[in-house]
Design a protein around this motif. Structure first.
Motif, PDB file in Angstrom:
ATOM      1  N   PRO A  21       0.822  -1.211   0.000  1.00  0.00           N
ATOM      2  CA  PRO A  21       0.000   0.000   0.000  1.00  0.00           C
ATOM      3  C   PRO A  21       0.857   1.262   0.000  1.00  0.00           C
ATOM      4  O   PRO A  21       1.977   1.267   0.517  1.00  0.00           O
ATOM      5  N   THR A  22       0.319   2.322  -0.585  1.00  0.00           N
ATOM      6  CA  THR A  22       0.952   3.642  -0.498  1.00  0.00           C
ATOM      7  C   THR A  22      -0.136   4.659  -0.169  1.00  0.00           C
ATOM      8  O   THR A  22      -1.306   4.307  -0.034  1.00  0.00           O
ATOM      9  N   GLU A  23       0.236   5.924  -0.090  1.00  0.00           N
ATOM     10  CA  GLU A  23      -0.737   6.972   0.190  1.00  0.00           C
ATOM     11  C   GLU A  23      -1.523   7.368  -1.055  1.00  0.00           C
ATOM     12  O   GLU A  23      -2.371   8.257  -1.011  1.00  0.00           O
ATOM     13  N   THR A  24      -1.246   6.721  -2.189  1.00  0.00           N
ATOM     14  CA  THR A  24      -2.002   6.975  -3.418  1.00  0.00           C
ATOM     15  C   THR A  24      -2.807   5.722  -3.773  1.00  0.00           C
ATOM     16  O   THR A  24      -3.993   5.660  -3.530  1.00  0.00           O
ATOM     17  N   SER A 134      -1.367  -3.229 -17.001  1.00  0.00           N
ATOM     18  CA  SER A 134      -1.330  -2.000 -17.795  1.00  0.00           C
ATOM     19  C   SER A 134      -2.638  -1.815 -18.558  1.00  0.00           C
ATOM     20  O   SER A 134      -3.164  -2.756 -19.138  1.00  0.00           O
ATOM     21  N   GLY A 135      -3.133  -0.585 -18.498  1.00  0.00           N
ATOM     22  CA  GLY A 135      -4.388  -0.275 -19.164  1.00  0.00           C
ATOM     23  C   GLY A 135      -5.614  -0.434 -18.282  1.00  0.00           C
ATOM     24  O   GLY A 135      -6.698   0.018 -18.627  1.00  0.00           O
ATOM     25  N   SER A 136      -5.445  -1.086 -17.126  1.00  0.00           N
ATOM     26  CA  SER A 136      -6.550  -1.269 -16.182  1.00  0.00           C
ATOM     27  C   SER A 136      -6.484  -0.190 -15.107  1.00  0.00           C
ATOM     28  O   SER A 136      -5.429   0.406 -14.888  1.00  0.00           O
ATOM     29  N   PRO A 137      -7.594   0.054 -14.399  1.00  0.00           N
ATOM     30  CA  PRO A 137      -7.576   1.074 -13.347  1.00  0.00           C
ATOM     31  C   PRO A 137      -6.601   0.715 -12.223  1.00  0.00           C
ATOM     32  O   PRO A 137      -6.347  -0.461 -11.961  1.00  0.00           O
ATOM     33  N   SER A 138      -6.085   1.744 -11.566  1.00  0.00           N
ATOM     34  CA  SER A 138      -5.237   1.527 -10.394  1.00  0.00           C
ATOM     35  C   SER A 138      -6.053   0.881  -9.286  1.00  0.00           C
ATOM     36  O   SER A 138      -7.268   1.021  -9.233  1.00  0.00           O
ATOM     37  N   VAL A 139      -5.353   0.181  -8.395  1.00  0.00           N
ATOM     38  CA  VAL A 139      -6.011  -0.584  -7.330  1.00  0.00           C
ATOM     39  C   VAL A 139      -5.951   0.186  -6.019  1.00  0.00           C
ATOM     40  O   VAL A 139      -4.868   0.550  -5.549  1.00  0.00           O
ATOM     41  N   THR A 140      -7.123   0.418  -5.429  1.00  0.00           N
ATOM     42  CA  THR A 140      -7.187   1.083  -4.127  1.00  0.00           C
ATOM     43  C   THR A 140      -7.649   0.124  -3.034  1.00  0.00           C
ATOM     44  O   THR A 140      -7.502   0.418  -1.861  1.00  0.00           O
ATOM     45  N   THR A 165      -5.723   8.815  -5.330  1.00  0.00           N
ATOM     46  CA  THR A 165      -5.218   9.916  -6.152  1.00  0.00           C
ATOM     47  C   THR A 165      -3.828   9.565  -6.656  1.00  0.00           C
ATOM     48  O   THR A 165      -2.963   9.181  -5.874  1.00  0.00           O
ATOM     49  N   GLU A 166      -3.602   9.694  -7.966  1.00  0.00           N
ATOM     50  CA  GLU A 166      -2.278   9.377  -8.529  1.00  0.00           C
ATOM     51  C   GLU A 166      -1.261  10.434  -8.087  1.00  0.00           C
ATOM     52  O   GLU A 166      -1.611  11.582  -7.803  1.00  0.00           O
ATOM     53  N   SER A 167       0.015  10.026  -8.089  1.00  0.00           N
ATOM     54  CA  SER A 167       1.067  10.994  -7.769  1.00  0.00           C
ATOM     55  C   SER A 167       1.240  11.969  -8.933  1.00  0.00           C
ATOM     56  O   SER A 167       0.947  11.648 -10.081  1.00  0.00           O
ATOM     57  N   THR A 168       1.692  13.164  -8.593  1.00  0.00           N
ATOM     58  CA  THR A 168       2.089  14.120  -9.625  1.00  0.00           C
ATOM     59  C   THR A 168       3.506  13.762 -10.041  1.00  0.00           C
ATOM     60  O   THR A 168       4.367  13.523  -9.194  1.00  0.00           O
ATOM     61  N   VAL A 169       3.758  13.706 -11.344  1.00  0.00           N
ATOM     62  CA  VAL A 169       5.094  13.413 -11.863  1.00  0.00           C
ATOM     63  C   VAL A 169       5.684  14.729 -12.355  1.00  0.00           C
ATOM     64  O   VAL A 169       5.100  15.401 -13.221  1.00  0.00           O
ATOM     65  N   VAL A 170       6.840  15.092 -11.787  1.00  0.00           N
ATOM     66  CA  VAL A 170       7.424  16.397 -12.090  1.00  0.00           C
ATOM     67  C   VAL A 170       8.922  16.298 -12.314  1.00  0.00           C
ATOM     68  O   VAL A 170       9.612  15.526 -11.641  1.00  0.00           O
ATOM     69  N   ASP A 171       9.413  17.079 -13.276  1.00  0.00           N
ATOM     70  CA  ASP A 171      10.846  17.249 -13.506  1.00  0.00           C
ATOM     71  C   ASP A 171      11.167  18.663 -13.044  1.00  0.00           C
ATOM     72  O   ASP A 171      10.990  19.622 -13.804  1.00  0.00           O
ATOM     73  N   PRO A 172      11.592  18.827 -11.779  1.00  0.00           N
ATOM     74  CA  PRO A 172      11.788  20.177 -11.255  1.00  0.00           C
ATOM     75  C   PRO A 172      12.945  20.913 -11.924  1.00  0.00           C
ATOM     76  O   PRO A 172      12.935  22.144 -11.974  1.00  0.00           O
ATOM     77  N   ILE A 177       5.710  19.655 -15.282  1.00  0.00           N
ATOM     78  CA  ILE A 177       4.847  18.653 -14.654  1.00  0.00           C
ATOM     79  C   ILE A 177       4.395  17.704 -15.764  1.00  0.00           C
ATOM     80  O   ILE A 177       3.701  18.111 -16.686  1.00  0.00           O
ATOM     81  N   HIS A 178       4.832  16.439 -15.676  1.00  0.00           N
ATOM     82  CA  HIS A 178       4.487  15.451 -16.705  1.00  0.00           C
ATOM     83  C   HIS A 178       3.092  14.877 -16.504  1.00  0.00           C
ATOM     84  O   HIS A 178       2.425  14.512 -17.472  1.00  0.00           O
ATOM     85  N   ARG A 179       2.657  14.764 -15.247  1.00  0.00           N
ATOM     86  CA  ARG A 179       1.319  14.259 -14.951  1.00  0.00           C
ATOM     87  C   ARG A 179       0.809  14.986 -13.716  1.00  0.00           C
ATOM     88  O   ARG A 179       1.451  14.972 -12.678  1.00  0.00           O
ATOM     89  N   ARG A 180      -0.350  15.592 -13.852  1.00  0.00           N
ATOM     90  CA  ARG A 180      -0.966  16.274 -12.709  1.00  0.00           C
ATOM     91  C   ARG A 180      -1.669  15.250 -11.835  1.00  0.00           C
ATOM     92  O   ARG A 180      -2.391  14.397 -12.325  1.00  0.00           O
ATOM     93  N   GLY A 181      -1.440  15.359 -10.538  1.00  0.00           N
ATOM     94  CA  GLY A 181      -2.085  14.490  -9.569  1.00  0.00           C
ATOM     95  C   GLY A 181      -2.114  15.229  -8.251  1.00  0.00           C
ATOM     96  O   GLY A 181      -2.309  16.443  -8.219  1.00  0.00           O
ATOM     97  N   ALA A 182      -1.879  14.506  -7.172  1.00  0.00           N
ATOM     98  CA  ALA A 182      -1.887  15.101  -5.839  1.00  0.00           C
ATOM     99  C   ALA A 182      -0.862  16.241  -5.742  1.00  0.00           C
ATOM    100  O   ALA A 182       0.230  16.157  -6.299  1.00  0.00           O
ATOM    101  N   ARG A 183      -1.249  17.310  -5.079  1.00  0.00           N
ATOM    102  CA  ARG A 183      -0.399  18.482  -4.772  1.00  0.00           C
ATOM    103  C   ARG A 183       0.074  19.233  -6.009  1.00  0.00           C
ATOM    104  O   ARG A 183       1.027  20.026  -5.934  1.00  0.00           O
TER     105      ARG A 183
END
Length: 194
Positions: A21-24, A134-140, A165-172, A177-183
């Motif tokens: 488990p993770t926080e996402t 791959s291609g299926s919904p994420s598991v919560t 909520t998916e993580s935000t993917v960012v190249d600071p 921001i490659h993918r908008r998600g949490a925060r």
């Protein structure tokens, strides 16, 4: 929980993948420094080898052993990690090509979740990708875990329902921001101040 974590750490040591488990969402982890174990995660998910996986670690100091961020990138990591953010930085040579699809940069994930952090503390770096085909919904919720993943994993750690909520993917370093998600809004504000 202790028995689940021990079983998961043992499975990782055998080169197997584990669900944790993770926080996402639930993650699928295997030894991120073992190319064969990483390939096994791609195979289990049915994921293209051209689509890189992230590297999960328990803290920023550990991340620095496997990456070479710029001062700005490290400052970003210390501001937003642990948390639901994947930070893309330069990797060091011990990170296998298969994890990053041959790219020079790797996504770093430090989950803000006690169980995930405890597991990462015991196993060392794990692949950090969602525990879905791959291609299926994420598991919560574990009851939604695909049978292919459930039977293919060496262990499953039950942490109850995750937020989803998916993580935000960012190249600071690039300010992208490659993918908008949490925060995502907080991250955008931080980047605009640089």
């Amino acid at each position: 929980m202790r028995a689940d974590l021990s079983a998961a750490a043992d499975a990782v040591a055998r080169g197997e993948a584990v669900v944790y488990p993770t926080e996402t969402v639930y993650g699928l982890g295997a030894d991120a420094l073992d190319a064969d174990a990483v390939e096994g995660v791609f195979e289990l998910k049915g994921r293209s080898l051209d689509n890189p996986l992230s590297l999960g670690v328990p803290d920023v100091d550990t991340a620095l052993r496997y990456t070479a961020p710029t001062p700005t990138e490290e400052a970003f990591m210390r501001e937003f990690l642990p948390g639901p953010v994947t930070v893309v930085v330069e990797r060091r040579t011990m990170v296998p090509d298969v994890l990053t699809s041959g790219k020079s940069r790797v996504g770093i994930r430090i989950p803000d979740h006690d169980v995930a952090l405890e597991l990462l503390g015991e196993t060392g770096p794990l692949t950090a990708t969602s525990a879905n085909v791959s291609g299926s919904p994420s598991v919560t919720r574990l009851e939604d875990l695909d049978e292919r993943i459930r039977t293919g994993a060496g262990a499953v750690v039950d942490g109850g329902e995750t937020p989803g909520t998916e993580s935000t993917v960012v190249d600071p370093g690039a300010g992208v921001i490659h993918r908008r998600g949490a925060r995502a809004d907080d991250i955008e504000a931080w980047l605009s101040d640089q």
